[in-house]
Structure formats: C-alpha cells, structure tokens
Design a protein around this motif. Structure first.
Motif, PDB file in Angstrom:
ATOM      1  N   ALA A  13       0.812  -1.215   0.000  1.00  0.00           N
ATOM      2  CA  ALA A  13       0.000   0.000   0.000  1.00  0.00           C
ATOM      3  C   ALA A  13       0.842   1.259   0.000  1.00  0.00           C
ATOM      4  CB  ALA A  13      -0.951  -0.018   1.197  1.00  0.00           C
ATOM      5  N   TRP A  14       1.988   1.236   0.714  1.00  0.00           N
ATOM      6  CA  TRP A  14       2.804   2.455   0.805  1.00  0.00           C
ATOM      7  C   TRP A  14       3.596   2.720  -0.485  1.00  0.00           C
ATOM      8  CZ3 TRP A  14       3.659  -1.966   3.704  1.00  0.00           C
ATOM      9  CH2 TRP A  14       4.774  -2.740   3.382  1.00  0.00           C
ATOM     10  N   MET A  15       3.590   1.757  -1.423  1.00  0.00           N
ATOM     11  CA  MET A  15       4.285   1.956  -2.687  1.00  0.00           C
ATOM     12  C   MET A  15       3.331   2.281  -3.826  1.00  0.00           C
ATOM     13  SD  MET A  15       7.149  -1.090  -2.542  1.00  0.00           S
ATOM     14  CE  MET A  15       7.807  -0.601  -4.134  1.00  0.00           C
ATOM     15  N   GLU A  16       2.035   2.226  -3.572  1.00  0.00           N
ATOM     16  CA  GLU A  16       1.069   2.537  -4.609  1.00  0.00           C
ATOM     17  C   GLU A  16       1.112   4.028  -4.948  1.00  0.00           C
ATOM     18  OE1 GLU A  16      -0.790   0.650  -6.368  1.00  0.00           O
ATOM     19  OE2 GLU A  16      -0.460  -1.276  -5.363  1.00  0.00           O
ATOM     20  N   LYS A  17       0.885   4.351  -6.195  1.00  0.00           N
ATOM     21  CA  LYS A  17       0.857   5.750  -6.614  1.00  0.00           C
ATOM     22  C   LYS A  17      -0.380   6.421  -6.022  1.00  0.00           C
ATOM     23  CE  LYS A  17       0.966   8.739 -10.659  1.00  0.00           C
ATOM     24  NZ  LYS A  17       0.971   8.812 -12.149  1.00  0.00           N
ATOM     25  N   PRO A  18      -0.213   7.517  -5.302  1.00  0.00           N
ATOM     26  CA  PRO A  18      -1.365   8.150  -4.649  1.00  0.00           C
ATOM     27  C   PRO A  18      -2.362   8.697  -5.678  1.00  0.00           C
ATOM     28  CG  PRO A  18       0.569   9.555  -4.501  1.00  0.00           C
ATOM     29  CD  PRO A  18       1.034   8.247  -5.055  1.00  0.00           C
ATOM     30  N   LYS A  19      -3.614   8.652  -5.314  1.00  0.00           N
ATOM     31  CA  LYS A  19      -4.663   9.166  -6.166  1.00  0.00           C
ATOM     32  C   LYS A  19      -4.679  10.697  -6.120  1.00  0.00           C
ATOM     33  CE  LYS A  19      -7.523   5.075  -5.357  1.00  0.00           C
ATOM     34  NZ  LYS A  19      -8.828   4.575  -4.865  1.00  0.00           N
ATOM     35  N   PRO A  20      -5.239  11.338  -7.134  1.00  0.00           N
ATOM     36  CA  PRO A  20      -5.303  12.817  -7.141  1.00  0.00           C
ATOM     37  C   PRO A  20      -6.003  13.389  -5.915  1.00  0.00           C
ATOM     38  CG  PRO A  20      -5.812  11.958  -9.313  1.00  0.00           C
ATOM     39  CD  PRO A  20      -5.724  10.764  -8.413  1.00  0.00           C
ATOM     40  N   VAL A  21      -7.064  12.693  -5.470  1.00  0.00           N
ATOM     41  CA  VAL A  21      -7.764  13.181  -4.277  1.00  0.00           C
ATOM     42  C   VAL A  21      -6.850  13.146  -3.063  1.00  0.00           C
ATOM     43  CG1 VAL A  21      -9.719  12.788  -2.743  1.00  0.00           C
ATOM     44  CG2 VAL A  21      -9.984  12.451  -5.214  1.00  0.00           C
ATOM     45  N   THR A  22      -6.068  12.066  -2.951  1.00  0.00           N
ATOM     46  CA  THR A  22      -5.135  11.946  -1.820  1.00  0.00           C
ATOM     47  C   THR A  22      -4.065  13.024  -1.877  1.00  0.00           C
ATOM     48  OG1 THR A  22      -5.506   9.555  -1.797  1.00  0.00           O
ATOM     49  CG2 THR A  22      -3.588  10.390  -0.614  1.00  0.00           C
ATOM     50  N   GLN A  23      -3.517  13.249  -3.077  1.00  0.00           N
ATOM     51  CA  GLN A  23      -2.507  14.296  -3.222  1.00  0.00           C
ATOM     52  C   GLN A  23      -3.078  15.671  -2.883  1.00  0.00           C
ATOM     53  OE1 GLN A  23      -1.228  13.496  -7.296  1.00  0.00           O
ATOM     54  NE2 GLN A  23       0.735  12.741  -6.514  1.00  0.00           N
ATOM     55  N   GLY A  24      -4.307  15.932  -3.336  1.00  0.00           N
ATOM     56  CA  GLY A  24      -4.933  17.209  -3.018  1.00  0.00           C
ATOM     57  C   GLY A  24      -5.158  17.382  -1.528  1.00  0.00           C
ATOM     58  N   ALA A  25      -5.586  16.302  -0.857  1.00  0.00           N
ATOM     59  CA  ALA A  25      -5.802  16.381   0.588  1.00  0.00           C
ATOM     60  C   ALA A  25      -4.497  16.628   1.320  1.00  0.00           C
ATOM     61  CB  ALA A  25      -6.455  15.091   1.084  1.00  0.00           C
ATOM     62  N   LYS A  26      -3.424  15.972   0.866  1.00  0.00           N
ATOM     63  CA  LYS A  26      -2.115  16.191   1.496  1.00  0.00           C
ATOM     64  C   LYS A  26      -1.648  17.635   1.290  1.00  0.00           C
ATOM     65  CE  LYS A  26      -0.426  11.422   1.173  1.00  0.00           C
ATOM     66  NZ  LYS A  26       0.596  10.531   0.582  1.00  0.00           N
ATOM     67  N   GLY A  27      -1.846  18.143   0.066  1.00  0.00           N
ATOM     68  CA  GLY A  27      -1.455  19.527  -0.186  1.00  0.00           C
ATOM     69  C   GLY A  27      -2.239  20.509   0.652  1.00  0.00           C
ATOM     70  N   LEU A  28      -3.539  20.272   0.784  1.00  0.00           N
ATOM     71  CA  LEU A  28      -4.377  21.145   1.602  1.00  0.00           C
ATOM     72  C   LEU A  28      -3.952  21.086   3.070  1.00  0.00           C
ATOM     73  CD1 LEU A  28      -6.827  23.015   1.861  1.00  0.00           C
ATOM     74  CD2 LEU A  28      -8.257  20.976   2.118  1.00  0.00           C
ATOM     75  N   ALA A  29      -3.679  19.878   3.552  1.00  0.00           N
ATOM     76  CA  ALA A  29      -3.240  19.737   4.936  1.00  0.00           C
ATOM     77  C   ALA A  29      -1.907  20.449   5.163  1.00  0.00           C
ATOM     78  CB  ALA A  29      -3.118  18.259   5.303  1.00  0.00           C
ATOM     79  N   LEU A  30      -1.005  20.367   4.163  1.00  0.00           N
ATOM     80  CA  LEU A  30       0.285  21.045   4.285  1.00  0.00           C
ATOM     81  C   LEU A  30       0.103  22.559   4.322  1.00  0.00           C
ATOM     82  CD1 LEU A  30       3.360  20.857   4.365  1.00  0.00           C
ATOM     83  CD2 LEU A  30       3.352  20.827   1.860  1.00  0.00           C
ATOM     84  N   VAL A  31      -0.762  23.086   3.462  1.00  0.00           N
ATOM     85  CA  VAL A  31      -1.009  24.530   3.445  1.00  0.00           C
ATOM     86  C   VAL A  31      -1.604  24.998   4.763  1.00  0.00           C
ATOM     87  CG1 VAL A  31      -2.385  26.342   2.365  1.00  0.00           C
ATOM     88  CG2 VAL A  31      -1.241  24.650   0.944  1.00  0.00           C
TER      89      VAL A  31
END
Length: 304
Positions: A13-31
């Motif tokens: 699971a930790w090697m799977e390519k993240p989905k766009p929704v996941t990347q967006g959530a991570k970016g929002l959390a970082l901001v």
C-alpha cells in the motif's frame, strides 16, 4: 510467455501511486499546517511594528501596520534593561551550552566504551534521575548550600547535563565501529586522542543537535532566574519578557535621561517586540544546523 511473468504483482500500500484526491488532501493539509505556524509569527512581528492606536482599535493585534514604527523597540531599549538582559541571555546560552556539551561528550564517551568500571550503575543512576527528577525544593536547597544563589552559575550548573541528551549521544558513540578504536590503540593513541581525532569528527551531527537542545533550553529558561536570584539586573531576556507579558499594562520606564516617566502605550506592541527579540536569535541559528537535526536524533536513538 510464462504465467509467472504475466501474473500481476500487487505492490504494498505504501508503494502505490497516490490518487489525485489523496494528493490534493495532502497539499491542503500542508497549506493549513504552514498557515497555522506562520500566521502567529507574522501577527507577533507586525504588531510589534504597528502604531499604538491601530493596535488598540483592532483589539490588541495588527495583521499589517498602517505605518511601520520602532516606538515599541525604542521604549524597551530606552532604560537599558532589555539590552543588559540580552547580554545575560547570550552569555548564559553560550557558556552554558559549551559547558554542557563538554560534560555530556565526556560522560557519554566514557559510558559508551565497553568494560568501563561502574558504567552500568552510573547509567542506571542517570536514567533514574531522568524518570524521577529531584524537584524544585531540593534543587533550591542544593544551590543555596553551595552558595550559588545570586550568581550566574546558578542559571546553568543545576541543569548542566540532560539525561535525554546524554542517552542520545551515548547511543551515537556506541554506533561507531569498534575497529576504529582498536586500530587507533594499535597506533598508540590514548583515549583522549581517540575522542578528539576520531570520535568528535564523526559526531558532528549529534553534537549539533544536542548543542541546539541545550542552547534552546538555556535561551528559553526564565524560571531559574526568578528562583535563584534576587536582583533584577541578573535577569535574562525571557524573565523580562514574562514580566512584560504578565503585567500587560502601562508601566514606569527608565528613560535615557535617568528620570522615571509614565508613558502610555498599547502594551501588546511592547510584548510582541520582546517576543521578537527573544525568538529571532534561535531562528537565525537553526537553519545552519537543520541538516544535522534528523540524522543526529535518529542515529543517536538506535541504541540506548
């Protein structure tokens, strides 16, 4: 083509390519995290330079000064108290960090060497003090009996060695290959030379991290000055900052002419100016040792 080569192999699971929704959530959390950290710093900085009337009208804070003014800084520097407090804080931080690093390195090196007489009992005693600290009253009695009250020694000698920093540095020293020590002894080097020429050059990361821990601890401490000194001229900057923040009102300020005058001001501007003065030195030092931080902590924590 064999079935083995055509079979689809699922990655963890930790090697799977993240989905766009996941990347967006991570970016929002970082901001959001960055804003939560940066905005308070900016409010403190902007309020310290804002005019008094703007701060009063805005309820004690300013996001952007209408006019940039140094009145708060002129006010706290006018009596010389903050200038002296800065010198006291800088001196205690530099001297205390140097003494603490020297004692921690020597003790950690001795406890890291195999076959040291009494090494395990001493280490157990250190860990006991880490889990069960002496407390304020016994520490005060010891400082008083040693006639250290109202001296600068009392501001760093009672906390000269941190058990946590000692354990981290000892673990780092234990990770150095024993072959280096054996080859140095074959060449005729004694323990002091091994420490200075082999161990310390290989330990820059952990020394930088432990030095940062000690420096931040000494710089941020305000309570020991209240506990061990009766003279306000010996107070470091953090103790004066506590005084400004706790009082939070118009105060008598010693001006350069030597006359006490009642000066009306928005207390938040002075409080924030002192906070800026107390924060900027550490912020200036940290970038230079940031690259050592993760390596020093993780490597030193491998062994205990």
């Amino acid at each position: 083509m064999s079935a083995a080569t055509t079979e689809h192999v699922e990655r963890p699971a930790w090697m799977e390519k993240p989905k766009p929704v996941t990347q967006g959530a991570k970016g929002l959390a970082l901001v959001v995290t960055v804003l939560v950290v940066v905005v308070p710093f900016w409010v403190v900085f902007a309020t310290s330079f804002a005019p008094d009337q703007q701060v009063i009208d805005n309820g004690g804070y300013a996001l952007w000064p209408d006019t940039w003014t140094l009145r708060a800084y002129d006010l706290i520097f006018s009596g010389g108290q903050i200038t002296r407090a800065l010198g006291v804080s800088a001196g205690i931080t530099v001297v205390g960090t140097a003494f603490s690093l020297a004692c921690t390195v020597l003790l950690a090196y001795a406890l890291a060497r195999p076959g040291v007489v009494g090494g395990k009992p001493v280490m157990l005693l250190i860990l006991f003090t880490f889990l069960f600290p002496a407390g304020m009253i016994p520490s005060f009695l010891v400082v008083n009996e040693l006639h250290l009250r109202n001296t600068y020694w009392a501001l760093f000698l009672p906390v000269l060695i941190s058990a946590f920093n000692l354990v981290v540095m000892r673990g780092f020293f234990q990770g150095i290959p024993l072959e280096l020590f054996e080859s140095a002894k074959i060449d005729g080097a004694n323990e002091l030379r091994i420490l200075l020429t082999i161990v310390l050059p290989l330990s820059k990361a952990v020394i930088a991290v432990v030095g940062l821990f000690y420096a931040v601890g000494y710089w941020n401490d305000f309570f020991r000055a209240i506990l061990y000194t009766d003279q306000s001229t010996m107070w470091p900057l953090q103790t004066w900052m506590r005084t400004y923040v706790v009082q939070a009102q118009s105060s008598m300020v010693q001006v350069q002419g030597g006359v006490n005058e009642q000066i009306q001001f928005a207390p938040q501007t002075v409080n924030m100016a002192v906070v800026v003065l107390a924060t900027v030195p550490i912020l200036c030092v940290y970038p230079f040792i940031q690259r050592y931080f993760t390596k020093g902590v993780l490597t030193g924590a491998v062994k205990s």
